[in-house]
Design a protein around this motif. Structure first.
Motif, PDB file in Angstrom:
ATOM      1  N   ARG A  44       0.827  -1.207   0.000  1.00  0.00           N
ATOM      2  CA  ARG A  44       0.000   0.000   0.000  1.00  0.00           C
ATOM      3  C   ARG A  44       0.861   1.258   0.000  1.00  0.00           C
ATOM      4  NH1 ARG A  44      -5.375  -0.910   0.838  1.00  0.00           N
ATOM      5  NH2 ARG A  44      -5.925  -3.005   1.490  1.00  0.00           N
ATOM      6  N   GLU A  45       1.937   1.250   0.765  1.00  0.00           N
ATOM      7  CA  GLU A  45       2.850   2.391   0.798  1.00  0.00           C
ATOM      8  C   GLU A  45       3.504   2.596  -0.566  1.00  0.00           C
ATOM      9  OE1 GLU A  45       5.609   1.901   4.023  1.00  0.00           O
ATOM     10  OE2 GLU A  45       3.988   1.791   5.493  1.00  0.00           O
ATOM     11  N   GLU A  46       3.881   1.500  -1.206  1.00  0.00           N
ATOM     12  CA  GLU A  46       4.493   1.604  -2.536  1.00  0.00           C
ATOM     13  C   GLU A  46       3.509   2.202  -3.534  1.00  0.00           C
ATOM     14  OE1 GLU A  46       6.575  -1.187  -5.987  1.00  0.00           O
ATOM     15  OE2 GLU A  46       5.784  -2.136  -4.177  1.00  0.00           O
ATOM     16  N   LEU A  47       2.253   1.752  -3.472  1.00  0.00           N
ATOM     17  CA  LEU A  47       1.235   2.284  -4.366  1.00  0.00           C
ATOM     18  C   LEU A  47       1.010   3.769  -4.113  1.00  0.00           C
ATOM     19  CD1 LEU A  47      -0.860   1.870  -6.569  1.00  0.00           C
ATOM     20  CD2 LEU A  47      -2.461   1.114  -4.794  1.00  0.00           C
ATOM     21  N   GLN A  48       0.943   4.166  -2.852  1.00  0.00           N
ATOM     22  CA  GLN A  48       0.761   5.582  -2.531  1.00  0.00           C
ATOM     23  C   GLN A  48       1.912   6.422  -3.060  1.00  0.00           C
ATOM     24  OE1 GLN A  48       0.199   5.344   1.716  1.00  0.00           O
ATOM     25  NE2 GLN A  48      -2.019   5.580   1.513  1.00  0.00           N
ATOM     26  N   ALA A  49       3.118   5.919  -2.938  1.00  0.00           N
ATOM     27  CA  ALA A  49       4.284   6.643  -3.440  1.00  0.00           C
ATOM     28  C   ALA A  49       4.221   6.789  -4.956  1.00  0.00           C
ATOM     29  CB  ALA A  49       5.568   5.936  -3.020  1.00  0.00           C
ATOM     30  N   LEU A  50       3.807   5.727  -5.642  1.00  0.00           N
ATOM     31  CA  LEU A  50       3.699   5.794  -7.098  1.00  0.00           C
ATOM     32  C   LEU A  50       2.607   6.760  -7.533  1.00  0.00           C
ATOM     33  CD1 LEU A  50       4.133   2.032  -7.984  1.00  0.00           C
ATOM     34  CD2 LEU A  50       5.733   3.878  -8.492  1.00  0.00           C
ATOM     35  N   ILE A  51       1.485   6.737  -6.834  1.00  0.00           N
ATOM     36  CA  ILE A  51       0.374   7.619  -7.187  1.00  0.00           C
ATOM     37  C   ILE A  51       0.773   9.080  -7.020  1.00  0.00           C
ATOM     38  CG2 ILE A  51      -1.921   8.387  -6.428  1.00  0.00           C
ATOM     39  CD1 ILE A  51      -2.596   5.431  -5.999  1.00  0.00           C
ATOM     40  N   SER A  52       1.567   9.369  -6.015  1.00  0.00           N
ATOM     41  CA  SER A  52       1.964  10.760  -5.777  1.00  0.00           C
ATOM     42  C   SER A  52       2.821  11.322  -6.900  1.00  0.00           C
ATOM     43  CB  SER A  52       2.685  10.885  -4.436  1.00  0.00           C
ATOM     44  OG  SER A  52       3.930  10.243  -4.488  1.00  0.00           O
ATOM     45  N   THR A  53       3.377  10.454  -7.737  1.00  0.00           N
ATOM     46  CA  THR A  53       4.211  10.926  -8.842  1.00  0.00           C
ATOM     47  C   THR A  53       3.432  11.058 -10.147  1.00  0.00           C
ATOM     48  OG1 THR A  53       4.899   8.705  -9.506  1.00  0.00           O
ATOM     49  CG2 THR A  53       6.238   9.809  -7.834  1.00  0.00           C
ATOM     50  N   LEU A  54       2.192  10.584 -10.173  1.00  0.00           N
ATOM     51  CA  LEU A  54       1.399  10.635 -11.404  1.00  0.00           C
ATOM     52  C   LEU A  54       0.806  12.016 -11.636  1.00  0.00           C
ATOM     53  CD1 LEU A  54      -0.674   7.331 -11.192  1.00  0.00           C
ATOM     54  CD2 LEU A  54       1.205   7.820 -12.745  1.00  0.00           C
ATOM     55  N   PRO A  55       0.683  12.390 -12.898  1.00  0.00           N
ATOM     56  CA  PRO A  55      -0.050  13.628 -13.208  1.00  0.00           C
ATOM     57  C   PRO A  55      -1.519  13.453 -12.797  1.00  0.00           C
ATOM     58  CG  PRO A  55       1.121  12.791 -15.144  1.00  0.00           C
ATOM     59  CD  PRO A  55       1.220  11.757 -14.081  1.00  0.00           C
ATOM     60  N   ILE A  56      -2.174  14.547 -12.440  1.00  0.00           N
ATOM     61  CA  ILE A  56      -3.545  14.469 -11.944  1.00  0.00           C
ATOM     62  C   ILE A  56      -4.485  13.836 -12.960  1.00  0.00           C
ATOM     63  CG2 ILE A  56      -4.186  16.804 -12.677  1.00  0.00           C
ATOM     64  CD1 ILE A  56      -5.277  14.960  -9.448  1.00  0.00           C
ATOM     65  N   GLU A  57      -4.224  13.990 -14.233  1.00  0.00           N
ATOM     66  CA  GLU A  57      -5.080  13.379 -15.248  1.00  0.00           C
ATOM     67  C   GLU A  57      -5.058  11.853 -15.141  1.00  0.00           C
ATOM     68  OE1 GLU A  57      -2.491  15.511 -16.217  1.00  0.00           O
ATOM     69  OE2 GLU A  57      -3.760  17.297 -16.204  1.00  0.00           O
ATOM     70  N   LYS A  58      -3.879  11.298 -14.899  1.00  0.00           N
ATOM     71  CA  LYS A  58      -3.756   9.852 -14.752  1.00  0.00           C
ATOM     72  C   LYS A  58      -4.451   9.372 -13.469  1.00  0.00           C
ATOM     73  CE  LYS A  58      -1.317   8.590 -18.306  1.00  0.00           C
ATOM     74  NZ  LYS A  58      -1.812   7.654 -19.293  1.00  0.00           N
ATOM     75  N   VAL A  59      -4.340  10.156 -12.413  1.00  0.00           N
ATOM     76  CA  VAL A  59      -5.006   9.802 -11.159  1.00  0.00           C
ATOM     77  C   VAL A  59      -6.513   9.754 -11.380  1.00  0.00           C
ATOM     78  CG1 VAL A  59      -5.482  10.544  -8.796  1.00  0.00           C
ATOM     79  CG2 VAL A  59      -3.160  10.730  -9.719  1.00  0.00           C
ATOM     80  N   ARG A  60      -7.032  10.765 -12.063  1.00  0.00           N
ATOM     81  CA  ARG A  60      -8.473  10.798 -12.346  1.00  0.00           C
ATOM     82  C   ARG A  60      -8.894   9.612 -13.203  1.00  0.00           C
ATOM     83  NH1 ARG A  60      -8.137  17.182 -13.302  1.00  0.00           N
ATOM     84  NH2 ARG A  60      -8.507  17.810 -11.139  1.00  0.00           N
ATOM     85  N   GLN A  61      -8.079   9.269 -14.181  1.00  0.00           N
ATOM     86  CA  GLN A  61      -8.361   8.128 -15.040  1.00  0.00           C
ATOM     87  C   GLN A  61      -8.396   6.832 -14.221  1.00  0.00           C
ATOM     88  OE1 GLN A  61      -5.485   7.545 -18.142  1.00  0.00           O
ATOM     89  NE2 GLN A  61      -6.591   5.864 -19.080  1.00  0.00           N
TER      90      GLN A  61
END
Length: 67
Positions: A44-61
């Motif tokens: 879960r920590e690894e996923l959170q770290a990866l998500i924090s590096t994504l552009p907001i458009e990718k997060v929304r997708q």
């Protein structure tokens, strides 16, 4: 029985299959499940770290696909 044999057979298993088997190990050993599952927290920590590096458009997708 030998390191070579172990290497041969472990090479055929995928990482996800190995993780799934490791998840089942406490239950197999008849542990109560009261022990923390540190590997889940790490994932879960690894996923959170990866998500924090994504552009907001990718997060929304991703959110749209998961919902």
């Amino acid at each position: 029985m030998t390191p070579e044999m172990t290497k041969h057979y472990s090479a055929h298993a995928s990482l996800s299959a190995k993780r799934e088997q490791m998840r089942q190990l406490p239950e197999f050993m008849m542990l109560t499940g009261s022990e923390p599952r540190d590997f889940e927290a790490a994932e879960r920590e690894e996923l959170q770290a990866l998500i924090s590096t994504l552009p907001i458009e990718k997060v929304r997708q991703l959110l749209k696909e998961l919902r």
